[in-house]
Design a protein around this motif. Structure first.
Motif, PDB file in Angstrom:
ATOM      1  N   ARG B 132       0.809  -1.225   0.000  1.00 15.31           N
ATOM      2  CA  ARG B 132       0.000   0.000   0.000  1.00 15.31           C
ATOM      3  C   ARG B 132       0.836   1.265   0.000  1.00 15.31           C
ATOM      4  O   ARG B 132       0.301   2.347   0.117  1.00 15.31           O
ATOM      5  CB  ARG B 132      -0.935   0.008   1.213  1.00 15.31           C
ATOM      6  CG  ARG B 132      -2.077  -0.978   1.074  1.00 15.31           C
ATOM      7  CD  ARG B 132      -2.992  -0.847   2.264  1.00 15.31           C
ATOM      8  NE  ARG B 132      -3.564   0.487   2.348  1.00 15.31           N
ATOM      9  CZ  ARG B 132      -3.759   1.148   3.490  1.00 15.31           C
ATOM     10  NH1 ARG B 132      -3.432   0.601   4.639  1.00 15.31           N
ATOM     11  NH2 ARG B 132      -4.292   2.347   3.475  1.00 15.31           N
ATOM     12  N   TRP B 133       2.131   1.139  -0.111  1.00 14.46           N
ATOM     13  CA  TRP B 133       2.955   2.339  -0.066  1.00 14.46           C
ATOM     14  C   TRP B 133       2.757   3.148  -1.350  1.00 14.46           C
ATOM     15  O   TRP B 133       2.558   4.352  -1.308  1.00 14.46           O
ATOM     16  CB  TRP B 133       4.433   1.960   0.105  1.00 14.46           C
ATOM     17  CG  TRP B 133       5.274   3.128   0.489  1.00 14.46           C
ATOM     18  CD1 TRP B 133       5.455   3.631   1.748  1.00 14.46           C
ATOM     19  CD2 TRP B 133       6.038   3.969  -0.393  1.00 14.46           C
ATOM     20  NE1 TRP B 133       6.273   4.726   1.701  1.00 14.46           N
ATOM     21  CE2 TRP B 133       6.653   4.963   0.403  1.00 14.46           C
ATOM     22  CE3 TRP B 133       6.264   3.980  -1.769  1.00 14.46           C
ATOM     23  CZ2 TRP B 133       7.480   5.953  -0.125  1.00 14.46           C
ATOM     24  CZ3 TRP B 133       7.076   4.974  -2.308  1.00 14.46           C
ATOM     25  CH2 TRP B 133       7.683   5.947  -1.490  1.00 14.46           C
ATOM     26  N   HIS B 134       2.737   2.459  -2.487  1.00 13.39           N
ATOM     27  CA  HIS B 134       2.538   3.151  -3.756  1.00 13.39           C
ATOM     28  C   HIS B 134       1.059   3.316  -4.086  1.00 13.39           C
ATOM     29  O   HIS B 134       0.677   4.252  -4.758  1.00 13.39           O
ATOM     30  CB  HIS B 134       3.216   2.390  -4.897  1.00 13.39           C
ATOM     31  CG  HIS B 134       4.700   2.384  -4.794  1.00 13.39           C
ATOM     32  ND1 HIS B 134       5.379   1.465  -4.028  1.00 13.39           N
ATOM     33  CD2 HIS B 134       5.638   3.218  -5.322  1.00 13.39           C
ATOM     34  CE1 HIS B 134       6.683   1.727  -4.115  1.00 13.39           C
ATOM     35  NE2 HIS B 134       6.864   2.772  -4.869  1.00 13.39           N
ATOM     36  N   ASN B 135       0.275   2.390  -3.639  1.00 15.47           N
ATOM     37  CA  ASN B 135      -1.141   2.382  -3.996  1.00 15.47           C
ATOM     38  C   ASN B 135      -1.982   2.278  -2.727  1.00 15.47           C
ATOM     39  O   ASN B 135      -2.508   1.215  -2.392  1.00 15.47           O
ATOM     40  CB  ASN B 135      -1.414   1.201  -4.936  1.00 15.47           C
ATOM     41  CG  ASN B 135      -0.599   1.296  -6.219  1.00 15.47           C
ATOM     42  OD1 ASN B 135      -0.728   2.251  -6.978  1.00 15.47           O
ATOM     43  ND2 ASN B 135       0.273   0.329  -6.439  1.00 15.47           N
TER      44      ASN B 135
END
Lengths: 250, 250
Positions: B132-135
């Motif tokens: 979930r860091w990028h999304n």
């Protein structure tokens, strides 16, 4: 649930048919390993795409597209995007979990038979955005429903699917020439597999555990207590963890 | 697809089981009418919630909660939110479609046996947001997968589900005491039905038509031509539109 429990028949689904639906759900896995070199034939892939295309969509807008990616060179480029993104994400992970995070197999981009990128065209219903005035993200949600249909159909076909979320959307859009108004929702690794794991990989490796469902149920409002009979019923049900048991799944 | 086509067996799903999975997908409907006064018993509801709870989730975070809403007064309040939202949305609809929009039945909040609000706790994986860091929206997408599992299981149980998206999220959060960090993803009307419509209501009423799937498939990149054999295969497949035909669905 006792094995001899029968479910009343409703609208044509007999118990075997219902069990099949639950079985697809309870034995579906986010597959990152076990891909074989066998091809996924067009007949099977066509059925999976038809399943995805019959997902619900807000205002019947059907906002999805399916990019089928088979080329080795392009997949290697996508895998490089994943590797870069994984390094970027690492600092966001709790320190004591970083060693485990590094060990986890988090994609099968090059090992799977093919990749599919499912996208959402944010403009497809322009003019009559039924159901999207208050919640513009509903088209993205519709696309996710298509992903889940694809995934469950794949399970029933014996095809493994892995959703790669550790990837930078901007870079993926550039690589796949995705226009500005189109959002890549899911990048999927798709292929025949030698087996489906009995449990999610992250559970097996101790990353997390299945939460007790009764604790996730509220009554009337978010903090509302209640629904005691429903919670007791859930606690009684046993979901088979072994897909090969041949017994009813719940 | 010829009726005599057989699908090779893979990992334990025989053709009947596979057909059952496809049947749930192809005959699932977003139900707004046909709700009967029959209750949905806790056994069935428990199975639907278990199905939802076995959806995939990013980082195995299982971000969902399920608010079960049975009270008449609260449901009338939610219906009032819908009515207000529908009036607000109306100007966004193309002028020539407004009369049709007003006529469409877009919810069954009070007529269904119960309502379920499926929410996403954005903080549940705080500390280790794997994937979930990028999304960061991946947790919302996971919750949508749970909604789709619930919906398909309901179809197999003969239970109708309608997703009400014409509602103001802020007002719904206030009414159901949903905390700031929790997002209501789907407000569902759930109940036994007298029938499932053979086609989506919006198709029947001329709002939209099913798009031709081959036109939604790209090869290698978003604008890439190709995949001719796959598209031909899809064009050959016939999805049964009548759930009571008893014939293979594709």
């Amino acid at each position: 649930m006792p094995d001899d429990m029968t479910i009343p028949v409703g609208d044509g689904f007999d118990q075997m048919a219902r069990d099949a639906v639950y079985r697809a759900m309870f034995t579906r896995r986010d597959v990152r390993s076990y891909f074989t070199s066998e091809a996924v034939d067009d007949e099977a892939l066509a059925r999976l795409l038809l399943a995805a295309h019959h997902a619900p969509s807000v205002g019947f807008m059907q906002p999805w597209n399916f990019i089928v990616i088979r080329g080795t060179a392009r997949r290697e480029q996508v895998r490089d995007l994943f590797l870069a993104a994984r390094e970027q994400e690492l600092p966001a992970i709790e320190e004591e979990r970083r060693a485990l995070y590094r060990k986890l197999k988090l994609e099968g981009i090059c090992e799977s038979a093919l990749n599919i990128c499912i996208t959402c065209d944010r403009r497809r219903s322009q003019g009559s955005p039924l159901g999207r005035w208050h919640n513009p993200e509903m088209d993205l949600y519709s696309t996710v429903c298509a992903v889940q249909n694809f995934w469950l159909a794949a399970r029933a076909e014996g095809v493994g699917v892995g959703w790669v979320s550790i990837i930078e959307a901007r870079a993926l859009k550039d690589l796949l020439s995705i226009p500005e108004h189109v959002t890549p929702v899911a990048y999927l690794c798709v292929g025949r597999v030698s087996e489906f794991a009995p449990k999610p990989d992250l559970e097996t490796h101790g990353w997390g555990r299945r939460l007790p469902l009764p604790e996730l149920i509220m009554s009337e409002t978010f903090c509302g207590q209640g629904e005691v009979p429903l919670k007791s019923t859930i606690a009684r049900l046993k979901v088979a963890t072994c897909e090969k048991s041949g017994k009813p799944l719940i």
